[in-house]
Design a protein around this motif. Structure first.
Motif, short mmCIF file in Angstrom:
data_model
loop_
_atom_site.label_atom_id
_atom_site.label_comp_id
_atom_site.label_asym_id
_atom_site.label_seq_id
_atom_site.Cartn_x
_atom_site.Cartn_y
_atom_site.Cartn_z
N LEU A 141 0.85 -1.19 0.00
CA LEU A 141 0.00 0.00 0.00
C LEU A 141 0.88 1.24 0.00
CD1 LEU A 141 -2.56 -1.12 2.74
CD2 LEU A 141 -2.88 -1.19 0.26
N GLY A 142 0.34 2.35 -0.51
CA GLY A 142 1.09 3.60 -0.50
C GLY A 142 0.17 4.77 -0.23
N PRO A 143 0.75 5.97 -0.04
CA PRO A 143 -0.07 7.14 0.33
C PRO A 143 -0.87 7.70 -0.85
CG PRO A 143 2.20 7.79 0.01
CD PRO A 143 2.17 6.31 -0.15
N GLN A 144 -2.02 8.31 -0.53
CA GLN A 144 -2.79 8.98 -1.58
C GLN A 144 -2.23 10.37 -1.88
OE1 GLN A 144 -7.18 8.80 -1.34
NE2 GLN A 144 -6.85 7.28 0.24
N VAL A 145 -1.63 11.01 -0.86
CA VAL A 145 -0.93 12.27 -1.10
C VAL A 145 0.50 11.87 -1.44
CG1 VAL A 145 -0.22 14.49 -0.15
CG2 VAL A 145 -2.39 13.46 0.56
N GLU A 146 0.89 12.14 -2.68
CA GLU A 146 2.13 11.59 -3.22
C GLU A 146 3.03 12.73 -3.70
OE1 GLU A 146 4.45 9.63 -3.22
OE2 GLU A 146 3.39 7.76 -3.69
N THR A 147 4.32 12.45 -3.86
CA THR A 147 5.19 13.50 -4.43
C THR A 147 5.17 13.37 -5.96
OG1 THR A 147 7.17 12.11 -4.43
CG2 THR A 147 6.74 13.42 -2.43
N ASP A 148 5.51 14.47 -6.59
CA ASP A 148 5.61 14.48 -8.06
C ASP A 148 6.59 13.41 -8.51
OD1 ASP A 148 5.15 16.59 -10.58
OD2 ASP A 148 7.08 15.52 -10.65
N PHE A 149 7.66 13.22 -7.74
CA PHE A 149 8.67 12.24 -8.11
C PHE A 149 8.08 10.83 -8.24
CE2 PHE A 149 11.78 8.96 -6.86
CZ PHE A 149 12.71 9.12 -7.89
N TYR A 150 7.41 10.37 -7.19
CA TYR A 150 6.88 8.99 -7.24
C TYR A 150 5.72 8.84 -8.22
CZ TYR A 150 9.70 7.43 -3.29
OH TYR A 150 10.74 7.07 -2.48
N ASP B 236 9.57 17.31 -5.30
CA ASP B 236 9.07 17.12 -3.93
C ASP B 236 7.65 17.65 -3.72
OD1 ASP B 236 11.46 15.96 -3.26
OD2 ASP B 236 12.36 17.85 -2.60
N ARG B 237 7.10 18.29 -4.76
CA ARG B 237 5.77 18.88 -4.58
C ARG B 237 4.71 17.78 -4.43
NH1 ARG B 237 6.36 23.72 -9.01
NH2 ARG B 237 8.20 24.61 -7.96
N LEU B 238 3.75 18.06 -3.56
CA LEU B 238 2.74 17.05 -3.23
C LEU B 238 1.49 17.19 -4.10
CD1 LEU B 238 3.02 17.28 0.66
CD2 LEU B 238 3.87 15.41 -0.80
N LEU B 239 0.92 16.07 -4.44
CA LEU B 239 -0.32 16.05 -5.22
C LEU B 239 -1.10 14.81 -4.83
CD1 LEU B 239 0.73 13.66 -7.30
CD2 LEU B 239 1.72 15.58 -8.51
N MET B 240 -2.35 14.75 -5.24
CA MET B 240 -3.14 13.54 -5.02
C MET B 240 -2.75 12.55 -6.11
SD MET B 240 -4.60 14.51 -2.38
CE MET B 240 -5.58 13.05 -2.02
N ARG B 241 -2.35 11.34 -5.72
CA ARG B 241 -1.84 10.40 -6.73
C ARG B 241 -2.91 10.10 -7.79
NH1 ARG B 241 -1.54 4.67 -3.32
NH2 ARG B 241 -3.80 4.39 -3.15
N THR B 242 -2.44 9.98 -9.04
CA THR B 242 -3.37 9.76 -10.16
C THR B 242 -3.51 8.29 -10.50
OG1 THR B 242 -1.55 10.02 -11.72
CG2 THR B 242 -2.81 12.00 -11.15
#
Ligand code: DAH
Length: 384
Positions: free
Chosen positions: A154-163, A195-201
């Motif tokens: 499992l992973g986070p829904q708030v994700e970094t641009d990198f991942y 490093d900017r955060l976004l909701m994972r797509t």
């Protein structure tokens, strides 16, 4: 309630009176046993003790003909019978007595709730909860892969641009990002873009997180919620669910990918289902493919559901792009793992991703995705 004929009374002897009231009592009890609600009790009361046409008046009139020496006996018996009938016609009294008996026997009876309700209605039934149909579908998909030896990540829904993008080979400003527009977390313009955060797509960033966390072999499924700037319509929702898969090991080939997904589709949709693979594009896989299954509604002959093609497009997949392994290796080096565990010369892998709503819609013949989020019990109960 049938009509009751008052029995004839030839004389006023004790035997005659006993049989007279005996017949009336059993007539009354038979009527009473059929009264199951407030209205029936009212009808019972009108028939027996109604002021104008109640049987009790008629009985009283008949007994008035009794000779003086029998009057006392007749009166006592008549009054006892009348008292019994009146008590048994009183809905409230009968109900309260019933509740008292129930309470005495240890059943929970709440008097304030019990008052004013029809005691013959079925009690309040507490329905047991079930997993939401989307969760049921997600679990069904995950289970198929668990049975193949995969584990869950499992992973986070708030994700970094990198991942979410960069490590998956979507460089900044790459047009492939346009298909996955999403909510950006505010106030981060000071941060480097990675490093900017976004909701994972998509759930694909968890591929990177899992590979960075440990060396191959890796066989994982990743269920989860994803977010996109998509207008809601019958087949789209800005928040939806995916199940991702990743397999990395030595000698993993496209045949392994085909065999695995072919098996998974049969396990999910039935053994008669066929799969076919079409060339496609995803930045993080090379080659990439779209997987279609033979239409489960018409068996492949063509119908409205498959737009008369006989096939339904279901998921994306491909062989992990060496550029992805390179990002993983770089990230692992930063964390101190210098083992080159993801060297594309030694290992290879495949990945796939599918939409849970789409699978649930096909499995259950649901034509509007919005039903899953409506909270409408009439819809949800069908999955119990
Ligand atoms: N992440 C892709 C999407 O959301 C789906 C996908 C395609 C996942 C191919 C994969 C893959 O792992 O190999 O559109």
């Amino acid at each position: 309630m049938s009509t009751t004929k008052i029995p004839s009374l030839n004389d006023y002897s004790a035997t005659s009176l006993q049989s007279f009231f005996g017949i009336l009592t059993s007539e009354f009890e038979s009527d009473r046993s059929q009264a199951h609600n407030r209205d029936a009790f009212e009808a019972l009361r009108v028939k027996w003790v109604g002021r104008k046409q109640g049987l009790m008046n008629e009985i009283g009139d008949l007994l008035k003909t009794a000779p003086p020496e029998a009057r006392r006996d007749v009166g006592t018996q008549f009054n006892a019978f009348k008292k019994l009938v009146e008590a048994q016609c009183d809905f409230e009294a009968v109900r309260d007595e019933f509740h008292a008996t129930m309470a005495q026997a240890g059943f929970p009876v709440q008097r304030e709730v019990a008052r004013g309700i029809d005691i013959t209605l079925p009690g309040a039934v507490r329905t047991p909860g079930i997993a939401h149909p989307l969760l049921q579908t997600m679990e069904a998909v995950v289970k198929v892969f668990h049975q193949l030896g995969y584990s869950t990540s499992l992973g986070p829904q708030v994700e970094t641009d990198f991942y979410n993008f960069e490590a998956l080979n979507f460089p900044p400003n790459h047009p492939a990002r346009d298909t996955q527009d999403t909510l950006q977390i505010a106030g981060q313009s000071g941060k480097p873009s990675r490093d900017r955060l976004l909701m994972r797509t998509h759930t694909s960033p968890v591929q990177i997180r899992s590979m960075v966390a440990g060396p191959p072999p890796l066989r994982i499924v990743i269920p989860g919620k994803v977010h996109r700037n998509d207008a809601a319509d019958a087949t789209h929702s800005p928040i939806f669910h995916q199940v991702e898969g990743l397999c990395v090991d030595t000698n993993i080939t496209f045949s392994d990918l085909k065999g695995t997904l072919d098996h998974a589709m049969r396990a999910l949709f039935g053994s008669a289902v066929k799969t076919r693979f079409f060339p496609s594009f995803f930045p993080f896989t090379e080659p990439s493919a779209d997987v279609q299954i033979s239409c489960i509604f018409c068996g492949g002959s063509g119908c409205r559901k498959c737009k008369h093609s006989g096939w339904i497009e279901l998921l994306g997949c491909g062989m992990v792009d060496p550029a992805v392994f390179a990002s993983v290796t770089e990230e692992r080096r930063k964390l101190g793992f210098d083992d080159n565990a993801y060297d594309p010369a030694r290992i290879s892998g495949f990945a796939f991703g599918m939409g849970v709503e789409r699978i649930a819609m096909i499995l259950h013949g649901v034509s509007d995705i919005g039903q899953f989020y409506s909270g409408d019990m009439r819809f949800l109960e069908q999955f119990a």
